[in-house]
Design an enzyme around this catalytic site. Structure first.
Site, PDB file in Angstrom:
ATOM      1  N   HIS A  96     -20.424  10.559  29.581  1.00 13.97           N
ATOM      2  CA  HIS A  96     -20.800  11.420  30.701  1.00 13.97           C
ATOM      3  C   HIS A  96     -20.264  12.830  30.485  1.00 13.97           C
ATOM      4  CE1 HIS A  96     -22.038  12.569  34.694  1.00 13.97           C
ATOM      5  NE2 HIS A  96     -20.830  13.048  34.939  1.00 13.97           N
ATOM      6  N   SER A  97     -21.136  13.821  30.659  1.00 11.48           N
ATOM      7  CA  SER A  97     -20.769  15.232  30.552  1.00 11.48           C
ATOM      8  C   SER A  97     -20.206  15.531  29.152  1.00 11.48           C
ATOM      9  CB  SER A  97     -19.791  15.597  31.675  1.00 11.48           C
ATOM     10  OG  SER A  97     -19.703  16.985  31.854  1.00 11.48           O
ATOM     11  N   MET A  98     -18.966  15.976  29.034  1.00 17.88           N
ATOM     12  CA  MET A  98     -18.386  16.168  27.702  1.00 17.88           C
ATOM     13  C   MET A  98     -18.493  14.903  26.878  1.00 17.88           C
ATOM     14  SD  MET A  98     -14.485  17.237  26.541  1.00 17.88           S
ATOM     15  CE  MET A  98     -13.814  15.581  26.731  1.00 17.88           C
ATOM     16  N   SER A 123     -25.282  11.116  29.562  1.00 18.75           N
ATOM     17  CA  SER A 123     -25.315  11.306  31.005  1.00 18.75           C
ATOM     18  C   SER A 123     -24.738  12.663  31.411  1.00 18.75           C
ATOM     19  CB  SER A 123     -24.497  10.183  31.674  1.00 18.75           C
ATOM     20  OG  SER A 123     -24.275  10.432  33.042  1.00 18.75           O
TER      21      SER A 123
END
Length: 253
Positions: A96-98, A123
């Site tokens: 998720h994200s990073m 994500s």
């Protein structure tokens, strides 16, 4: 590349629930400032059918006295070292994200090993080839806290506790520096399928930017758009878990 000792492995890899008979494995990679415990509910929901491993980055929680790792590439190298011998069952990656970019870099390393992941779930992040000129890591502490509150990714009660802030802000700032200075390296796209998941009101990625993940694979690409912002996962957990289960279940054989 040396094989990690059992103590090194346990520092990095967290298994919250046992799943000895699972036919597939899911590796979960946290967001900037996040920790392995973010994925405890995922492990609880998917185990024992899917073995869930969550990565604990240095510089947070029980690893808070360790220096953080400064670049996505170096972090990917370290995680790759931990998992490169996990070849007894298909491996999916969820970031998720990073963590999505870290997952992409990890998938590149696994493909170079000749062991592509079964699927990459990317994500809450725009495609690796897109770029925004972001400098959150250069803000003062108040500016960094404002960013976190705006994304609602960290318990806001904790953000009001000065002692806890002193402990977590260095790791968060480091993560933001790592992801904001990341640039996609030259190289071929993956062969692994990619599933991009995004909230329709995410300030960190538009839906169009999330579609750019399609450029990163010669395999199947799927885009799933959910109601919500950067942490749409909080309200869309059931649908996201169903997506993971369906995709990984198809690889179990």
């Amino acid at each position: 590349m040396t094989t990690p000792t059992s103590s090194e492995y346990d520092l990095w890899m967290r298994r919250f629930h046992q799943a000895p008979d699972s036919k597939v494995r899911l590796l979960c990679l946290p967001h900037a400032g996040g920790s392995a415990s973010f994925y405890f509910p995922v492990s609880a929901a998917l185990s024992p059918e899917i073995e869930v491993l969550a990565v604990q980055y240095p510089g947070r929680q029980d690893r808070r006295t360790e220096p953080s790792i400064g670049t996505v590439a170096e972090l990917a190298d370290q995680v790759h070292r931990m998992i490169r011998t996990l070849d007894d069952r298909p491996l999916g990656i969820f970031g998720h994200s990073m963590g999505a970019i870290l997952g992409f870099e990890l998938a590149r390393r696994l493909e170079a090993d000749g062991r592509p992941p079964a699927v990459l779930f990317a994500s809450g992040r725009r495609g690796p080839g897109t770029h925004r000129d972001e400098t959150v890591h250069l803000r003062n502490d108040d500016g960094l806290v404002s960013e976190l509150k705006g994304l609602s990714g960290t318990n806001t009660a904790l953000l009001g506790d000065e002692e806890i802030l002193r402990m977590i802000l260095p790791a968060i700032r480091n993560d933001y520096r790592a992801i904001e200075t990341y640039r996609r390296p030259e190289g071929e796209p993956l062969s692994s399928p990619i599933v991009a998941l995004i909230g329709d009101d995410d300030p960190k990625s538009t839906v169009e930017e999330a579609k750019a993940w399609s450029d990163e694979t010669t395999g199947e690409f799927t885009l799933r758009v959910f109601p919500g912002g950067h942490f749409y996962l909080a309200t869309q957990q059931k649908a996201v878990l169903a997506e993971i289960t369906d995709r990984l279940g198809a690889t179990a054989g």
